[in-house]
Scaffold this active site. Structure first.
Site, PDB file in Angstrom:
ATOM      1  N   LYS A 119     -12.674 -46.333  21.027  1.00 18.07           N
ATOM      2  CA  LYS A 119     -11.974 -45.396  20.134  1.00 18.07           C
ATOM      3  C   LYS A 119     -12.797 -45.092  18.876  1.00 18.07           C
ATOM      4  CE  LYS A 119      -7.415 -46.707  21.790  1.00 18.07           C
ATOM      5  NZ  LYS A 119      -6.362 -47.711  21.765  1.00 18.07           N
TER       6      LYS A 119
ATOM      7  N   TYR B 274     -10.232 -40.288  29.152  1.00 19.57           N
ATOM      8  CA  TYR B 274      -9.883 -41.469  28.337  1.00 19.57           C
ATOM      9  C   TYR B 274     -10.069 -42.779  29.119  1.00 19.57           C
ATOM     10  CZ  TYR B 274      -7.013 -44.812  25.735  1.00 19.57           C
ATOM     11  OH  TYR B 274      -6.566 -45.935  25.066  1.00 19.57           O
TER      12      TYR B 274
ATOM     13  N   TYR C 129      -5.562 -54.119  15.938  1.00 18.37           N
ATOM     14  CA  TYR C 129      -4.156 -53.897  16.326  1.00 18.37           C
ATOM     15  C   TYR C 129      -3.232 -54.230  15.152  1.00 18.37           C
ATOM     16  CZ  TYR C 129      -6.322 -53.965  20.959  1.00 18.37           C
ATOM     17  OH  TYR C 129      -7.123 -53.717  22.033  1.00 18.37           O
TER      18      TYR C 129
ATOM     19  N   VAL D  29      -8.772 -54.681  24.799  1.00 22.46           N
ATOM     20  CA  VAL D  29      -8.027 -55.618  25.654  1.00 22.46           C
ATOM     21  C   VAL D  29      -8.899 -56.323  26.697  1.00 22.46           C
ATOM     22  CG1 VAL D  29      -5.705 -54.639  25.445  1.00 22.46           C
ATOM     23  CG2 VAL D  29      -7.281 -53.745  27.155  1.00 22.46           C
TER      24      VAL D  29
ATOM     25  N   SER E 194     -10.476 -50.452  23.948  1.00 23.18           N
ATOM     26  CA  SER E 194     -10.186 -49.774  22.672  1.00 23.18           C
ATOM     27  C   SER E 194     -11.365 -49.706  21.702  1.00 23.18           C
ATOM     28  CB  SER E 194      -9.010 -50.461  21.977  1.00 23.18           C
ATOM     29  OG  SER E 194      -7.821 -49.884  22.430  1.00 23.18           O
TER      30      SER E 194
HETATM   31  N1  GLU Z   1      -7.519 -48.548  28.041  1.00 20.90           N
HETATM   32  C1  GLU Z   1      -6.567 -49.313  27.305  1.00 20.90           C
HETATM   33  C2  GLU Z   1      -5.268 -48.568  27.138  1.00 20.90           C
HETATM   34  O1  GLU Z   1      -5.241 -47.431  26.782  1.00 20.90           O
HETATM   35  C3  GLU Z   1      -7.160 -49.654  25.979  1.00 20.90           C
HETATM   36  C4  GLU Z   1      -6.272 -50.562  25.250  1.00 20.90           C
HETATM   37  C5  GLU Z   1      -6.961 -51.468  24.307  1.00 20.90           C
HETATM   38  O2  GLU Z   1      -8.055 -51.951  24.539  1.00 20.90           O
HETATM   39  O3  GLU Z   1      -6.312 -51.729  23.301  1.00 20.90           O
HETATM   40  O4  GLU Z   1      -4.236 -49.102  27.395  1.00 20.90           O
END
Ligand code: GLU
Length: 309
Positions: free
Chosen positions: A68, A193, A245, A263, A65
Site C-alpha cells: 500500500k 490489488y 494497523y 498479513v 499491505s
Molecule cells: N491482501 C490483503 C487484504 O486485502 C492485505 C491485508 C494486509 O496485509 O493487511 O486483505
C-alpha cells in the site's frame, strides 16, 4: 550488494523468535496459511549500500499491505497529492484494516486513509495504464526500481487465492462506487490489488526499499531520486500514523519509527537518513502484526535508541 550476516542482529532475532509460539499465521487468504510460524529473518540496509542480516533472509514472502505504501507513492507521483486526497483521507481510523464501518459513518464513501483496505483500493484504482495487465506491470516495474532488482515477481498462487476470497474488499469498492469516490471497474481493481499484494521478495529487498524512504526517496545503490522528497515524506508520515494497523499508536510509543506491516508477516521499517529494515516473521499477533517482528523492533529500538520522538 555488500551484505553480511551479523552476530548482534542474530542475537536479537534469536531473542525475538521466542515469542513466535504465541502468534498465528494468517489463514483468511488460504495460500498464506502454509507459511511456517516459527520463521524470523531480518535485514538492515544502510544508506551507504552496506547491509546486515540474520535468519533465513533468502526466504521469499508476499508484501500484502506493505504494498500500500508503494502504490501510494506511485499514484501520488502521477496525480499529485491534491487529486489523490480528494478521494482518500489522511486520518487514522483505530479500526481493523478491512473494516467497512467508517465508510458509512464518517464522510460517507471516502476512506479515512490509504493504509486501510478501502483507501488502498481507491489508490490502486488510480494506477495509470490501459489494461489491468498494463497497470500491474507498471507498478511491478516501480517496485523493481525501488529494490533495484529486476527479478521481483508476483506470486500467482497467493494472488489467485485472494482473488477468489476477497468479498469484503469487493463490497467496499461497490460501496465507494455509489459515492463516486471509487471510479474503477471493481473486478479489474480487485485483480490488480490482489496481484499488488502478492508481489514477492525477501527481507533484503524489503530493507533496501525501506532505505529508499529513509533517504527521502533517493536510491542508496543507484543514487537516483526515485521518489520526490515531499512524496516520500507523505508516505513515511502515513507509516507512522497508520502503518501498523490499529496498533499504530502503541507502536509509535514503544518503537517510534515509520513502519508498515502486512498479513504475510512482513514489516518494512526505517530509521530516517540512516537505514531501512526488512523483517519476515509470519506468526501474527491479534492485531495482525508479526509478533516476533514487533518484538525484534522493540529490542532494536531500545538498544540503538531508534525512536524518532
Ligand atoms: N491482501 C490483503 C487484504 O486485502 C492485505 C491485508 C494486509 O496485509 O493487511 O486483505
Amino acid at each position: 550488494m555488500n551484505c553480511r550476516c551479523n552476530e548482534e542482529l542474530e542475537y536479537f532475532v534469536k531473542e525475538a523468535k521466542k515469542v513466535t509460539k504465541k502468534g498465528k499465521v494468517a489463514s483468511y487468504i488460504p495460500a498464506l496459511a502454509e507459511a511456517s510460524g516459527d520463521d524470523l529473518s531480518a535485514a538492515v540496509y544502510y544508506g551507504d549500500g552496506t547491509c546486515l542480516y540474520a535468519g533465513d533472509v533468502k526466504k521469499v514472502f508476499t508484501l500484502q499491505s506493505i504494498s500500500k505504501v508503494l502504490s501510494l507513492a506511485l499514484v501520488l507521483m502521477d496525480h499529485g497529492p491534491n487529486k489523490v486526497f480528494q478521494y482518500v483521507g489522511k486520518e487514522p481510523t483505530g479500526d481493523p484494516f478491512n473494516s467497512i464501518i467508517k465508510l458509512e459513518t464518517d464522510n460517507p464513501g471516502k476512506p479515512l486513509n490509504p493504509m486501510i483496505n478501502a483507501g488502498a483500493l481507491v489508490v490502486t484504482s488510480m494506477i495509470k495504464g490501459t489494461s489491468s495487465a498494463d497497470k500491474i506491470e507498471y507498478l511491478l516495474n516501480f517496485v523493481r526500481t525501488l529494490a533495484n532488482d529486476q527479478s521481483i515477481s508476483i506470486c500467482q498462487r497467493v494472488s489467485e487465492s485472494e482473488f477468489e476470497t476477497s468479498m469484503i474488499n469487493r463490497s467496499m469498492c461497490y460501496y465507494m462506487k455509489e459515492y463516486e469516490i471509487f471510479r474503477g471497474e471493481v473486478e479489474e481493481v480487485i485483480d490488480i490489488y490482489t496481484k499488488q499484494c502478492a508481489i514477492q521478495m525477501n527481507s533484503l529487498d524489503l530493507a533496501k526499499i525501506g532505505s529508499v524512504f529513509a533517504l527521502n526517496g533517493k536510491h542508496p545503490e543507484t543514487g537516483k531520486q526515485i521518489i520526490p522528497t515531499d512524496i516520500a515524506r507523505i508516505c513515511k508520515t502515513f507509516m507512522v500514523t497508520c502503518g501498523m494497523y490499529n496498533a499504530s499508536g502503541e507502536f509509535a510509543i514503544k518503537i517510534g519509527i515509520p513502519a508498515k506491516s502486512g498479513v504475510s508477516g512482513g514489516i518494512m521499517g526505517l530509521s530516517p537518513n540512516q537505514f531501512g529494515i526488512g523483517i519476515f516473521g509470519p506468526a501474527l499477533n491479534e492485531k495482525g502484526n508479526s509478533i516476533a517482528g514487533i518484538r525484534l523492533l522493540e529490542l532494536l529500538s531500545a538498544n540503538y535508541n531508534l525512536s524518532i520522538f
